[in-house]
Design an enzyme around this catalytic site. Structure first.
Site, short mmCIF file in Angstrom:
data_model
loop_
_atom_site.label_atom_id
_atom_site.label_comp_id
_atom_site.label_asym_id
_atom_site.label_seq_id
_atom_site.Cartn_x
_atom_site.Cartn_y
_atom_site.Cartn_z
N ARG A 204 -17.44 9.68 33.32
CA ARG A 204 -17.23 10.71 32.54
C ARG A 204 -15.88 11.46 32.41
NH1 ARG A 204 -22.89 11.28 34.09
NH2 ARG A 204 -22.31 12.62 35.81
N ASP A 244 -31.19 12.30 21.95
CA ASP A 244 -31.93 11.47 23.03
C ASP A 244 -33.39 11.75 22.49
OD1 ASP A 244 -31.54 11.02 26.18
OD2 ASP A 244 -33.67 11.47 25.62
N ASN A 271 -35.30 8.38 18.24
CA ASN A 271 -35.21 7.18 18.72
C ASN A 271 -33.77 6.33 18.38
OD1 ASN A 271 -35.38 3.82 17.93
ND2 ASN A 271 -36.85 4.25 19.43
N ALA A 272 -33.01 6.00 19.39
CA ALA A 272 -31.49 5.71 19.14
C ALA A 272 -31.37 4.59 18.14
CB ALA A 272 -31.01 5.25 20.51
N ASP A 292 -25.35 5.26 26.69
CA ASP A 292 -25.75 5.15 28.02
C ASP A 292 -26.92 5.12 28.33
OD1 ASP A 292 -25.72 5.29 31.00
OD2 ASP A 292 -25.04 7.46 31.10
N CYS A 332 -27.16 -0.22 33.10
CA CYS A 332 -27.64 -0.01 34.62
C CYS A 332 -28.57 -1.04 34.84
CB CYS A 332 -27.93 1.43 34.54
SG CYS A 332 -29.56 2.01 33.78
#
Length: 389
Positions: A204, A244, A271-272, A292, A332
């Site tokens: 960041r 989000d 919803n992305a 992310d 991740c």
């Protein structure tokens, strides 16, 4: 009692991987605890052992040890010494103090949020040691308080109860943390993980350095959670859209925006995947986009599906970027190796018909170190990409 491994289990330990699966253990005790580990040819070291767990053996010391408990606590001392300078000079920061297997303290994580410590112990053998662990953390760090945040489902697989309770001092409901010029509040008992995602802190700060003074106008932060990437972008852009799917996460992001006086953030619960497709159809353009997402691959079997999901969001983001724009994108998912992650990005760039340059190729922060013989300790992939055409 000693724990005896099969030849395959012993080979893992000799290769310096701390985990041995239950199927590779010949003899196990009845109760969790700390035990000497033996292979077919003799002693191998000491481990946290749980006969009820699929990962029955978690090594913390390789080779002989006259006092295994002293060896365990020496591992804790080394972990704290490694971060001591940052802890001392950045009292309001968020910092990982213990990173489990990477610090030879398997199943244990300790994070500091402005000198308030959050402990997560996911190996059964730690449970009777929590009192001693608390005393040692207090003596070494003099924290304001220590919280045991033992609410993760993984504890049930260890045969442990789930609970959250204060171990020492005072732990308020919210703690204010500083990250560079950004301030944010962490709900220690109720937040995700130990309260926030500290593994992205260095990334960041890096992204903020990249956008400073570049004349960028519009930013988009997708899978924003508490909005920390957006907050680092806000002083340097005219507007940042914060997205989000969780209303609770966006409420935290709004609170953090108010705390920083960031009036140029726009919040959308969506919803992305749907939102990115809609923005592409609308012909929108951004100068900076952050992706992310959560781990799309919780298991090895999820890998192909996860890569398809990563490609979808990155493809849409690349199409939304203006020439010269930046894409900060991460994974991740441990089960998506770094080589596969970058191959996916290359495929997305080709399908988007964009020339894309890698500006930075990074992972988790320095306080989340990696053991070369334990690939599980390297899970975060972070790429900063620049669209040239």
């Amino acid at each position: 009692m000693k724990v005896v491994l099969t030849p395959r289990g012993a080979a893992r330990v000799l290769a310096r991987h701390p985990w041995v699966w239950q199927s590779d253990v010949r003899t196990l005790p009845d109760e969790p605890g700390i035990y000497p580990i033996y292979g077919p040819r003799g002693p191998l070291g000491w481990a946290l052992v749980n006969p009820r767990s699929l990962i029955s053996v978690r090594m913390f010391h390789f080779g002989p040890a006259d006092d295994p408990m002293a060896a365990l606590w020496r591992n804790l001392e080394r972990a704290l010494e490694f971060r001591q300078a940052a802890y001392a000079t950045e009292p309001a920061a968020g910092l990982r103090l213990v990173y489990a297997e990477a610090d030879l303290l398997p199943g244990l994580a300790v994070d500091s949020y402005a000198r308030h410590l959050v402990v997560q112990a996911h190996a059964a053998a730690w449970e009777p040691l929590l009192g001693e662990l608390t005393l040692r953390l207090e003596a070494a760090l003099e924290p304001a308080g220590i919280l045991a945040k033992h609410d993760a489902p993984v504890r049930e697989r260890e045969g442990l109860e789930r609970y959250v309770r204060t171990l020492a001092g005072r732990v308020p409901e919210r703690v204010e943390v500083r990250e560079g010029a950004v301030r944010y509040r962490v709900a220690l008992a109720r937040g995700q993980k130990t309260g926030a995602f500290l593994d992205q802190r260095d990334n960041r700060l890096l992204l903020e350095d990249y956008v400073r003074g570049r004349g960028f106008r519009r930013g988009l932060d997708v899978f924003a959670y508490e909005g920390l990437f957006a907050l680092h972008l806000a002083p340097h852009l005219e507007a940042v859209d914060v997205v989000d799917s969780s209303a609770a996460a966006l409420a935290l992001a709004r609170e953090n925006a108010e705390l920083n006086g960031a009036a140029n953030l726009n919040f959308t619960e969506a919803n992305a995947f749907d939102l990115l497709r809609a923005k592409e159809r609308a012909g929108e353009r951004y100068d900076v986009i952050v992706l992310d997402p959560p781990a799309f691959a919780a298991r090895k079997a999820d890998r192909e599906r996860a890569l398809a999901a990563y490609k979808e969001v990155n493809l849409r983001a690349l199409k939304l970027l203006a020439p010269g724009g930046l894409l900060a994108t991460a994974s991740c998912s441990h089960h998506v190796p770094e080589a596969d992650f970058y191959a996916m990005l290359a495929s997305a760039a080709a399908d988007a018909h964009r020339v894309v340059r890698v500006r930075e190729r990074r992972g988790q922060g320095w306080d989340h170190p990696t053991l070369l013989t334990v690939p599980e300790t390297h899970y975060l992939k972070f790429a900063l990409l620049e669209v040239l055409t």
